[in-house]
Design a protein around this motif. Structure first.
Motif, PDB file in Angstrom:
ATOM      1  N   LEU A   1       0.988  -1.165   0.066  1.00  0.00           N
ATOM      2  CA  LEU A   1       0.040   0.209  -0.017  1.00  0.00           C
ATOM      3  C   LEU A   1       0.886   1.246   0.082  1.00  0.00           C
ATOM      4  CD1 LEU A   1      -2.831   1.113   0.309  1.00  0.00           C
ATOM      5  CD2 LEU A   1      -2.692   1.104   2.914  1.00  0.00           C
ATOM      6  N   LEU A   2       1.900   1.151   0.719  1.00  0.00           N
ATOM      7  CA  LEU A   2       2.777   2.330   0.828  1.00  0.00           C
ATOM      8  C   LEU A   2       3.443   2.583  -0.534  1.00  0.00           C
ATOM      9  CD1 LEU A   2       4.745   4.548   2.398  1.00  0.00           C
ATOM     10  CD2 LEU A   2       6.305   2.676   2.446  1.00  0.00           C
ATOM     11  N   TRP A   3       3.871   1.432  -1.430  1.00  0.00           N
ATOM     12  CA  TRP A   3       4.250   1.912  -2.735  1.00  0.00           C
ATOM     13  C   TRP A   3       3.251   2.444  -3.566  1.00  0.00           C
ATOM     14  CZ3 TRP A   3       9.167   2.731  -3.340  1.00  0.00           C
ATOM     15  CH2 TRP A   3      10.153   2.336  -2.673  1.00  0.00           C
ATOM     16  N   ARG A   4       2.058   1.770  -3.353  1.00  0.00           N
ATOM     17  CA  ARG A   4       0.981   2.351  -4.416  1.00  0.00           C
ATOM     18  C   ARG A   4       0.799   3.943  -4.177  1.00  0.00           C
ATOM     19  NH1 ARG A   4      -1.426  -2.367  -3.181  1.00  0.00           N
ATOM     20  NH2 ARG A   4      -2.749  -1.834  -1.634  1.00  0.00           N
ATOM     21  N   VAL A   5       0.493   4.107  -2.899  1.00  0.00           N
ATOM     22  CA  VAL A   5       0.411   5.640  -2.544  1.00  0.00           C
ATOM     23  C   VAL A   5       1.718   6.324  -3.223  1.00  0.00           C
ATOM     24  CG1 VAL A   5       0.334   7.265  -0.553  1.00  0.00           C
ATOM     25  CG2 VAL A   5      -1.121   5.191  -0.405  1.00  0.00           C
ATOM     26  N   ALA A   6       2.813   5.974  -2.835  1.00  0.00           N
ATOM     27  CA  ALA A   6       4.029   6.727  -3.394  1.00  0.00           C
ATOM     28  C   ALA A   6       4.050   6.883  -4.769  1.00  0.00           C
ATOM     29  CB  ALA A   6       5.121   6.136  -2.954  1.00  0.00           C
ATOM     30  N   GLU A   7       3.792   5.865  -5.511  1.00  0.00           N
ATOM     31  CA  GLU A   7       3.635   5.997  -7.023  1.00  0.00           C
ATOM     32  C   GLU A   7       2.576   6.808  -7.323  1.00  0.00           C
ATOM     33  OE1 GLU A   7       3.615   1.768  -7.998  1.00  0.00           O
ATOM     34  OE2 GLU A   7       5.630   1.395  -7.609  1.00  0.00           O
ATOM     35  N   ARG A   8       1.403   6.763  -7.012  1.00  0.00           N
ATOM     36  CA  ARG A   8       0.199   7.480  -7.294  1.00  0.00           C
ATOM     37  C   ARG A   8       0.520   9.240  -7.153  1.00  0.00           C
ATOM     38  NH1 ARG A   8      -5.042   4.133  -5.838  1.00  0.00           N
ATOM     39  NH2 ARG A   8      -4.640   2.340  -6.699  1.00  0.00           N
ATOM     40  N   GLY A   9       1.107   9.352  -6.032  1.00  0.00           N
ATOM     41  CA  GLY A   9       1.644  10.688  -5.748  1.00  0.00           C
ATOM     42  C   GLY A   9       2.553  11.181  -6.648  1.00  0.00           C
ATOM     43  N   MET A  10       3.598  10.499  -7.182  1.00  0.00           N
ATOM     44  CA  MET A  10       4.471  10.803  -8.009  1.00  0.00           C
ATOM     45  C   MET A  10       3.833  10.997  -9.431  1.00  0.00           C
ATOM     46  SD  MET A  10       7.852  10.954  -7.308  1.00  0.00           S
ATOM     47  CE  MET A  10       8.939  10.413  -8.618  1.00  0.00           C
ATOM     48  N   VAL A  11       3.002   9.970  -9.700  1.00  0.00           N
ATOM     49  CA  VAL A  11       2.441  10.239 -11.222  1.00  0.00           C
ATOM     50  C   VAL A  11       1.407  11.656 -11.134  1.00  0.00           C
ATOM     51  CG1 VAL A  11       0.413   9.462 -12.590  1.00  0.00           C
ATOM     52  CG2 VAL A  11       2.110   7.813 -11.778  1.00  0.00           C
ATOM     53  N   ALA A  12       0.530  11.933 -10.225  1.00  0.00           N
ATOM     54  CA  ALA A  12      -0.087  13.002  -9.956  1.00  0.00           C
ATOM     55  C   ALA A  12       0.572  14.250  -9.798  1.00  0.00           C
ATOM     56  CB  ALA A  12      -1.090  12.902  -8.706  1.00  0.00           C
ATOM     57  N   ALA A  13       1.781  14.293  -9.295  1.00  0.00           N
ATOM     58  CA  ALA A  13       2.427  15.253  -9.289  1.00  0.00           C
ATOM     59  C   ALA A  13       3.215  15.818 -10.679  1.00  0.00           C
ATOM     60  CB  ALA A  13       3.887  15.119  -8.309  1.00  0.00           C
ATOM     61  N   GLN A  14       3.534  14.421 -11.458  1.00  0.00           N
ATOM     62  CA  GLN A  14       4.003  14.878 -12.717  1.00  0.00           C
ATOM     63  C   GLN A  14       3.018  15.489 -13.443  1.00  0.00           C
ATOM     64  OE1 GLN A  14       5.534  10.901 -13.590  1.00  0.00           O
ATOM     65  NE2 GLN A  14       7.738  11.386 -12.913  1.00  0.00           N
ATOM     66  N   GLU A  15       1.592  15.015 -13.490  1.00  0.00           N
ATOM     67  CA  GLU A  15       0.598  15.344 -14.182  1.00  0.00           C
ATOM     68  C   GLU A  15       0.318  16.847 -13.984  1.00  0.00           C
ATOM     69  OE1 GLU A  15      -1.303  14.037 -16.737  1.00  0.00           O
ATOM     70  OE2 GLU A  15       0.226  12.275 -16.659  1.00  0.00           O
ATOM     71  N   SER A  16       0.608  17.239 -12.617  1.00  0.00           N
ATOM     72  CA  SER A  16       0.021  18.708 -12.139  1.00  0.00           C
ATOM     73  C   SER A  16       1.352  19.694 -12.632  1.00  0.00           C
ATOM     74  CB  SER A  16       0.217  18.881 -10.798  1.00  0.00           C
ATOM     75  OG  SER A  16       1.346  18.790 -10.152  1.00  0.00           O
ATOM     76  N   GLU A  17       2.414  19.297 -13.088  1.00  0.00           N
ATOM     77  CA  GLU A  17       3.400  20.114 -13.449  1.00  0.00           C
ATOM     78  C   GLU A  17       3.667  21.400 -12.333  1.00  0.00           C
ATOM     79  OE1 GLU A  17       2.930  21.788 -17.354  1.00  0.00           O
ATOM     80  OE2 GLU A  17       2.091  19.856 -18.161  1.00  0.00           O
ATOM     81  N   ASP A  18       3.500  21.007 -11.313  1.00  0.00           N
ATOM     82  CA  ASP A  18       3.514  22.092  -9.946  1.00  0.00           C
ATOM     83  C   ASP A  18       4.914  21.843  -9.531  1.00  0.00           C
ATOM     84  OD1 ASP A  18       3.311  22.319  -6.998  1.00  0.00           O
ATOM     85  OD2 ASP A  18       1.958  23.694  -7.953  1.00  0.00           O
ATOM     86  N   LEU A  19       5.841  22.538  -9.403  1.00  0.00           N
ATOM     87  CA  LEU A  19       7.056  22.234  -8.769  1.00  0.00           C
ATOM     88  C   LEU A  19       7.101  21.744  -7.215  1.00  0.00           C
ATOM     89  CD1 LEU A  19       9.061  25.490  -9.916  1.00  0.00           C
ATOM     90  CD2 LEU A  19       8.761  23.212 -11.042  1.00  0.00           C
ATOM     91  N   HIS A  20       6.196  22.213  -6.501  1.00  0.00           N
ATOM     92  CA  HIS A  20       6.144  22.052  -5.074  1.00  0.00           C
ATOM     93  C   HIS A  20       5.600  20.667  -5.220  1.00  0.00           C
ATOM     94  CE1 HIS A  20       4.095  21.808  -1.035  1.00  0.00           C
ATOM     95  NE2 HIS A  20       5.529  22.111  -0.763  1.00  0.00           N
ATOM     96  N   ALA A  21       4.605  20.133  -5.759  1.00  0.00           N
ATOM     97  CA  ALA A  21       4.076  18.997  -5.585  1.00  0.00           C
ATOM     98  C   ALA A  21       5.165  17.845  -6.131  1.00  0.00           C
ATOM     99  CB  ALA A  21       2.828  18.668  -6.435  1.00  0.00           C
ATOM    100  N   ILE A  22       5.957  18.255  -7.359  1.00  0.00           N
ATOM    101  CA  ILE A  22       6.892  17.298  -7.785  1.00  0.00           C
ATOM    102  C   ILE A  22       8.153  17.179  -6.743  1.00  0.00           C
ATOM    103  CG2 ILE A  22       8.639  17.084  -9.425  1.00  0.00           C
ATOM    104  CD1 ILE A  22       6.906  18.605 -11.438  1.00  0.00           C
TER     105      ILE A  22
END
Length: 414
Positions: A190-211
């Protein structure tokens, strides 16, 4: 199994030394490195692995388990009758609700998604509540399921590209909050699913802080799994990306860059490379100095106040007892606003004191950590190791104090 294959310590009845050798090899660690981290010679490691030296004492077993990041002592000792999870804490009662929210696959909804401004306000309040709570998992575990569902819905219902990117940035940060809850609980997938989804969402956002935040948490996940090369790769790539924007960046983005700089030093310290570790700490310290003195990053805790605590961590990971204690003496835990982060610093202080041969002072520091934030210490493998080690102390008073703390942490029955 081929005769020359590496035996599996989880399925074959190997003796302690063989298990240690297999686990060391799987971590990619040489005998000199393991010996150095344990304060022993490479020949001592070889003699243990070859059976010339029989099973060490419990304190040494616990230190070996810590260095090799063995989650369950039974994996190292082979004794399945007394399983002890070191680096995995107890499953929180709210974990199933968070699991369900993360694992759901929603495709349609009759309700309108909250606005990103509304979600932003809820997230800010959640981060503030986390820092103010002695039992932060209880707090954020209650907030996460609805936040996850609402942030996912906001992404799905966003029509304009800019709105979708803003919603992705919120969703990424929700997953970041989720990692603080899921970490060190008995569901590493579950930890890795959350981490990977967070990375994907951050990249999609193009938001520097989120990335930056998503990368910061991913680096920690890789390092805790002893994936040092992966941790360094994510860290290096993200820092190189952020550096071009830093001259005009907000304090939050610069703080995330500083947090990543420290993480590079933390990973280097875990590798045992002292010069690199302190070099990165100095870079992070310089970044902190460039921020307002009262600034405190709401997710990473990066700030002026936390840099002295970070210095303790570097020294401890390098297994430098004297330097660890000197750095701990310079640090002022009361300047750290976050209760969970303050508790974590007390644990690092305890590690420093234990390394320096001051077990009574180490237990006192752990008692302060428990008073500050009980859930933080209950889920911390280093604290659990020190407490369990001292339950075997020859000093009756120390053994009693350690046993009382072990009961509070749930590592011993009352």
């Amino acid at each position: 199994m081929p005769v020359d294959a590496t035996p599996d310590p989880y399925t074959n009845p190997l003796v302690f030394g063989q298990r240690m050798q297999v686990l060391r090899t799987r971590r990619g660690m040489s005998r000199p490195v393991l010996g150095g981290l344990l304060g022993r010679s490479p020949s001592w490691v070889k003699q243990v692995e070859n059976g010339a030296i029989h099973t060490p004492s419990l304190p040494m077993i616990l230190r070996i388990a810590e260095v090799l990041r063995v989650r369950d002592l039974a994996d190292l000792t082979g004794d399945q009758t007394l399983p002890v999870d070191l680096f995995i804490g107890p499953g929180h009662p709210l974990l199933p609700a968070v699991q369900a929210a993360v694992n759901a696959y929603p495709l349609a909804s009759d309700r309108q998604a909250p606005s990103t401004a509304h979600l932003r306000l809820r997230l800010d309040r959640a981060w503030a509540a986390r820092h103010e709570a002695r039992n932060h998992r209880e707090v954020i575990g209650g907030l996460l399921p609805d936040l996850i569902r609402d942030a996912q819905l906001a992404v799905r219902q966003a029509e304009a590209a800019a709105d979708r990117r803003a919603a992705q940035a919120i969703l990424s940060e929700v997953y970041s909050l989720g990692q603080f809850f899921v970490a060190y609980q008995p569901d590493s997938a579950l930890l890795w699913r959350v981490a990977e989804r967070g990375m994907v969402a951050a990249q999609e956002s193009e938001d520097l802080h989120a990335i930056g935040v998503a990368a910061w948490l991913t680096v920690q996940a890789h390092r805790d799994a002893a994936h040092f090369d992966a941790a360094d790769s994510v860290n290096r790539t993200t820092l190189e990306f952020l550096e071009q924007f830093l001259p005009d960046a907000s304090d939050d983005v610069r703080a995330v860059a500083g947090a990543l700089q420290f993480e590079a030093g933390y990973t280097a310290a875990r590798r045992g490379t002292s010069g690199t570790a302190w070099s990165w700490w100095k870079k992070a310290h310089a970044t902190a100095q460039g921020l307002p003195k009262s600034y405190y990053h709401p997710i990473t805790s990066f700030s002026h106040a936390v840099m002295s605590a970070h210095a303790v961590t570097v020294a401890v990971e390098l297994h430098s007892g004297g330097e660890s204690v000197r750095q701990a003496a310079r640090a002022d835990a009361d300047t750290i606003p976050s209760l969970p982060r303050r508790s974590r610093h007390r644990i690092e202080e305890a590690r420093a004191l234990q390394l320096d041969g001051q077990p009574d002072a180490a237990l006192a520091a752990l008692a302060k950590a428990h008073e500050c934030a009980p859930e933080t210490i209950a889920y911390n493998g280093y604290a659990r190791r020190i407490v369990l080690e001292e339950t075997e102390s020859k000093s009756p008073g120390r053994r009693r104090r350690a046993s009382e703390l072990a009961v509070k942490l749930g590592t011993l029955a009352a």
